[in-house]
Write an enzyme that holds these catalytic residues in place. Structure first.
Site, mmCIF file in Angstrom:
data_model
loop_
_atom_site.group_PDB
_atom_site.id
_atom_site.type_symbol
_atom_site.label_atom_id
_atom_site.label_comp_id
_atom_site.label_asym_id
_atom_site.label_seq_id
_atom_site.Cartn_x
_atom_site.Cartn_y
_atom_site.Cartn_z
ATOM 1 N N LEU A 174 -5.145 -50.885 -63.094
ATOM 2 C CA LEU A 174 -4.728 -51.817 -64.157
ATOM 3 C C LEU A 174 -4.132 -51.020 -65.309
ATOM 4 O O LEU A 174 -4.612 -51.036 -66.429
ATOM 5 C CB LEU A 174 -5.942 -52.654 -64.611
ATOM 6 N N GLY A 175 -3.033 -50.302 -64.987
ATOM 7 C CA GLY A 175 -2.327 -49.527 -66.002
ATOM 8 C C GLY A 175 -1.152 -50.328 -66.543
ATOM 9 O O GLY A 175 -1.199 -51.557 -66.626
ATOM 10 N N ARG A 176 -0.063 -49.605 -66.881
ATOM 11 C CA ARG A 176 1.095 -50.274 -67.496
ATOM 12 C C ARG A 176 1.617 -51.382 -66.586
ATOM 13 O O ARG A 176 1.865 -52.512 -67.037
ATOM 14 C CB ARG A 176 2.201 -49.235 -67.763
ATOM 15 N N ILE A 177 1.828 -51.080 -65.309
ATOM 16 C CA ILE A 177 2.395 -52.086 -64.400
ATOM 17 C C ILE A 177 1.323 -53.083 -63.967
ATOM 18 O O ILE A 177 1.570 -54.294 -63.924
ATOM 19 C CB ILE A 177 3.046 -51.408 -63.179
ATOM 20 N N ARG B 299 -10.867 -46.123 -62.499
ATOM 21 C CA ARG B 299 -12.007 -45.199 -62.647
ATOM 22 C C ARG B 299 -12.800 -45.518 -63.907
ATOM 23 O O ARG B 299 -14.005 -45.361 -63.943
ATOM 24 C CB ARG B 299 -11.498 -43.752 -62.670
ATOM 25 N N ARG C 19 1.925 -46.418 -54.061
ATOM 26 C CA ARG C 19 2.443 -45.353 -53.201
ATOM 27 C C ARG C 19 1.880 -45.539 -51.791
ATOM 28 O O ARG C 19 0.711 -45.921 -51.621
ATOM 29 C CB ARG C 19 2.034 -43.976 -53.728
ATOM 30 N N ASP D 287 5.800 -52.351 -50.153
ATOM 31 C CA ASP D 287 7.078 -51.830 -50.675
ATOM 32 C C ASP D 287 7.147 -50.316 -50.496
ATOM 33 O O ASP D 287 8.206 -49.718 -50.688
ATOM 34 C CB ASP D 287 7.205 -52.182 -52.169
ATOM 35 N N GLU E 224 8.161 -42.150 -46.211
ATOM 36 C CA GLU E 224 9.468 -42.804 -46.424
ATOM 37 C C GLU E 224 10.616 -41.838 -46.167
ATOM 38 O O GLU E 224 10.481 -40.645 -46.475
ATOM 39 C CB GLU E 224 9.527 -43.332 -47.871
ATOM 40 N N HIS F 95 11.073 -49.844 -50.542
ATOM 41 C CA HIS F 95 10.807 -49.225 -51.848
ATOM 42 C C HIS F 95 11.867 -49.661 -52.892
ATOM 43 O O HIS F 95 12.617 -48.831 -53.415
ATOM 44 C CB HIS F 95 10.775 -47.693 -51.720
HETATM 45 P P1 NAP Z 1 -0.374 -45.990 -65.155
HETATM 46 O O1 NAP Z 1 -0.071 -46.762 -66.381
HETATM 47 O O2 NAP Z 1 -0.713 -44.557 -65.257
HETATM 48 O O3 NAP Z 1 -1.566 -46.762 -64.400
HETATM 49 C C1 NAP Z 1 -2.244 -46.213 -63.321
HETATM 50 C C2 NAP Z 1 -3.507 -47.020 -63.088
HETATM 51 O O4 NAP Z 1 -4.151 -46.506 -61.915
HETATM 52 C C3 NAP Z 1 -4.522 -46.910 -64.237
HETATM 53 O O5 NAP Z 1 -5.118 -48.157 -64.443
HETATM 54 C C4 NAP Z 1 -5.536 -45.910 -63.709
HETATM 55 O O6 NAP Z 1 -6.787 -46.154 -64.312
HETATM 56 C C5 NAP Z 1 -5.523 -46.250 -62.211
HETATM 57 N N1 NAP Z 1 -5.967 -45.152 -61.361
HETATM 58 C C6 NAP Z 1 -5.505 -43.887 -61.321
HETATM 59 N N2 NAP Z 1 -6.197 -43.161 -60.428
HETATM 60 C C7 NAP Z 1 -7.117 -44.004 -59.892
HETATM 61 C C8 NAP Z 1 -8.145 -43.850 -58.915
HETATM 62 N N3 NAP Z 1 -8.377 -42.670 -58.304
HETATM 63 N N4 NAP Z 1 -8.900 -44.934 -58.593
HETATM 64 C C9 NAP Z 1 -8.692 -46.111 -59.214
HETATM 65 N N5 NAP Z 1 -7.746 -46.321 -60.139
HETATM 66 C C10 NAP Z 1 -6.966 -45.267 -60.483
HETATM 67 O O7 NAP Z 1 0.822 -46.064 -64.107
HETATM 68 P P2 NAP Z 1 1.909 -47.211 -63.928
HETATM 69 O O8 NAP Z 1 3.053 -46.965 -64.845
HETATM 70 O O9 NAP Z 1 1.247 -48.540 -63.957
HETATM 71 O O10 NAP Z 1 2.409 -46.860 -62.436
HETATM 72 C C11 NAP Z 1 1.492 -46.808 -61.387
HETATM 73 C C12 NAP Z 1 2.108 -46.252 -60.124
HETATM 74 O O11 NAP Z 1 2.927 -47.230 -59.514
HETATM 75 C C13 NAP Z 1 3.050 -45.059 -60.306
HETATM 76 O O12 NAP Z 1 2.336 -43.847 -60.433
HETATM 77 C C14 NAP Z 1 3.891 -45.107 -59.058
HETATM 78 O O13 NAP Z 1 3.310 -44.334 -58.041
HETATM 79 C C15 NAP Z 1 3.863 -46.580 -58.655
HETATM 80 N N6 NAP Z 1 5.177 -47.238 -58.812
HETATM 81 C C16 NAP Z 1 5.833 -47.700 -57.714
HETATM 82 C C17 NAP Z 1 7.060 -48.312 -57.866
HETATM 83 C C18 NAP Z 1 7.835 -48.832 -56.688
HETATM 84 O O14 NAP Z 1 9.056 -48.803 -56.729
HETATM 85 N N7 NAP Z 1 7.174 -49.346 -55.659
HETATM 86 C C19 NAP Z 1 7.648 -48.427 -59.124
HETATM 87 C C20 NAP Z 1 6.957 -47.946 -60.222
HETATM 88 C C21 NAP Z 1 5.705 -47.359 -60.051
HETATM 89 P P3 NAP Z 1 -7.891 -44.986 -64.473
HETATM 90 O O15 NAP Z 1 -7.174 -43.789 -64.984
HETATM 91 O O16 NAP Z 1 -8.917 -45.570 -65.408
HETATM 92 O O17 NAP Z 1 -8.460 -44.794 -63.103
HETATM 93 C C1 8YV Z 2 11.644 -45.401 -57.956
HETATM 94 C C2 8YV Z 2 9.116 -45.510 -58.261
HETATM 95 O O1 8YV Z 2 12.158 -46.066 -56.862
HETATM 96 O O2 8YV Z 2 9.074 -45.210 -60.592
HETATM 97 C C3 8YV Z 2 8.520 -44.994 -59.519
HETATM 98 O O3 8YV Z 2 7.435 -44.380 -59.428
HETATM 99 O O4 8YV Z 2 8.540 -45.404 -57.225
HETATM 100 C C4 8YV Z 2 10.424 -46.184 -58.300
HETATM 101 O O5 8YV Z 2 10.675 -46.816 -59.504
HETATM 102 C C5 8YV Z 2 11.584 -43.967 -57.622
HETATM 103 O O6 8YV Z 2 10.823 -43.205 -58.448
HETATM 104 C C6 8YV Z 2 12.980 -43.384 -57.619
HETATM 105 O O7 8YV Z 2 13.377 -43.062 -56.392
#
Ligand code: NAP
Ligand code: 8YV
Length: 320
Positions: A152-155, A175, A232, A256, A261, A279
């Protein structure tokens, strides 16, 4: 030599990153992180880097003047941040500018997985509506569901905000519990999975999250359960997921992201109870442009002021 900082681009990058960097910096573009075609003299002059994908320790070690790496994406698991920190190199990522796009995609993927709109559209396009009649009713519904958010972070917070008007119960696992929400907190992932029937994963790829959605978690989610992964691919034990989808341990999955990948297991593609995206959660022109700008603005700000805009926690600024 122009006197402008030399910036390395290992591999492909968004064209806007390249174009904007070229206005301010000299560029050294190489095919991949091996930088095999670059001379030692060139590598010795590199002060900045912009990357979408891998930036391993083996490359950092060959860049003695490197100061900053701008990584495209909020997830930066391709960059060896430990090696960067040890070398005094700041790593930046692209947080926040993609929150809305990724959260919107997550809701779309969730509804698609549950209501099977991708198969319904294929039914229409193949002329089967006219020939055979109405598309089959979807066995699953979002109505009355309990949704667990893994991360439950930014996204994750934006996903939760979008789910509230859908009138589903919301719980989460991280955590550390957040002080600013009143959703039910679970201190284990299995506990969360047991309490809900939809699990949405939006955590980074780390050693702790690797394979954490395993057979035990899927079994806890149960036969009405739906897994949505936009974080991921490494977070999910894919063979365990395929088995769970085949034998009815859970009802469906929307993915996604994948462990290797762009290779997606054929076993997943062959399943009828999945919705699979390549993705694309952040993949709109406006959002990718905003991500590209943040990569570039970090480098410009670094070389103009000595400060990054969005350093990752492993390479904080000011330095610890
Ligand atoms: P963020 O703000 O850092 O949030 C991460 C969340 O994950 C926090 O709530 C954190 O809370 C939790 N977390 C981290 N490690 C954990 C663990 N071991 N067990 C349980 N919870 C855990 O990150 P964000 O900006 O929301 O982005 C999250 C992730 O989404 C990125 O790192 C990226 O891999 C993925 N993403 C994918 C796409 C896509 O295109 N599919 C796009 C953007 C992002 P705690 O620290 O309290 O555990
Ligand atoms: C992008 C992502 O597709 O921001 C991330 O963590 O997974 C996606 O927004 C990727 O980082 C760029 O290829």
């Amino acid at each position: 030599m122009s006197g402008r900082p030399l910036v390395l681009i290992p591999g492909r990058i968004h064209p806007r990153v390249r174009a904007r960097l070229a206005e301010r910096f000299d560029l050294l573009e190489v095919a991949d992180a091996s930088a095999a075609e670059a001379s030692m003299e060139q590598l010795n002059r590199v002060r900045g880097a912009a990357v979408s994908g891998r930036f391993p320790a083996s490359l950092i070690e060959r860049l003695p003047k490197l100061e900053v790496i701008g990584s495209f994406g909020v997830g930066y698991d391709g960059v060896d941040v430990g090696a960067a920190g040890a070398a005094g190199v700041i790593v930046t990522n692209t947080p926040d500018v993609l929150n809305d796009e990724v959260a919107d995609t997550t809701i779309a993927l969730l509804l698609n997985t549950i209501r099977r709109f991708h198969f319904a559209e294929r039914h229409l396009r193949e002329g089967r509506w006219e020939r055979e009649g109405a598309f089959a009713l979807s066995p699953l519904s979002l109505k009355g569901r309990k949704v667990g958010i893994h991360g439950l972070g930014r996204i994750g917070m934006e996903i939760a905000a979008r789910l509230v008007p859908f009138k589903v119960d919301i719980a989460y696992h991280t955590r550390r519990p957040r002080a600013d929400v009143d959703f039910d907190y679970h201190d284990t992932l299995t506990g969360l999975a047991r309490a809900v029937d939809i699990l949405i994963s939006i955590v980074p790829s780390t050693p702790a999250t690797h394979g954490s959605i395993n057979a035990e978690v899927l079994s806890a989610l149960g036969p009405n359960g739906v897994l949505i992964n936009v974080g991921r691919g490494t977070t999910v034990d894919e063979p365990a997921l395929v088995a769970a989808l085949r034998n009815g341990t859970i009802a469906g999955a929307g993915l996604d992201v994948f462990a290797d990948e762009p290779r997606v297991p054929q076993a997943l593609i062959d399943l009828p109870n999945v919705s699979l995206l390549p993705h694309v959660a952040s993949a709109s022109v406006p959002t990718r442009d905003a991500m590209a700008d943040l990569v570039v603005d970090n480098l410009i700000h670094w070389f103009e002021t000595g400060q990054p805009l969005t350093p990752v926690p492993e390479t904080p600024y000011p330095r610890n």
